[in-house]
Motif scaffolding. Structure first.
Motif: not given
Length: 104
Positions: A1-30
């Motif tokens: 587990m990286s220190a970077r991961a632990l430093s992420v501050e939760l935004s409080g965005l609704p899950l649907v908004d987070l999901l729409s951001q995640v849909a733009d991830g690099e993983c969508r290509y594979d």
């Protein structure tokens, strides 16, 4: 587990908004690289580790990595690679975050 991961501050965005951001991830290509083979395809431990390592490399530079990690922390996935972490690692991050909040 990286220190970077632990430093992420939760935004409080609704899950649907987070999901729409995640849909733009690099993983969508594979997506199979991040989710693994279907239930009818065998994957050896060595193949799985190689796939996870390759997915982690892609996650490292993904522009939506923080949103992906937040989403994963909130929904606790059971499979796949999320922001470079496996579900077991995400569960560990959640536990560490809870322990930190209780100690504060």
């Amino acid at each position: 587990m990286s220190a970077r991961a632990l430093s992420v501050e939760l935004s409080g965005l609704p899950l649907v908004d987070l999901l729409s951001q995640v849909a733009d991830g690099e993983c969508r290509y594979d997506p199979d690289l991040h989710t693994g083979p279907d239930a009818f395809t065998a994957e050896t431990l060595a193949e799985r580790q190689a796939r996870i390592d390759a997915a982690r490399d892609i996650c490292e530079t993904c522009p939506v990595r923080d949103a992906c990690l937040e989403y994963a922390l909130r929904v606790t996935p059971t499979h796949g690679v999320w922001a470079g972490h496996t579900p077991k690692e995400i569960a560990g991050l959640r536990s560490a975050a809870r322990s930190t909040r209780k100690a504060a």
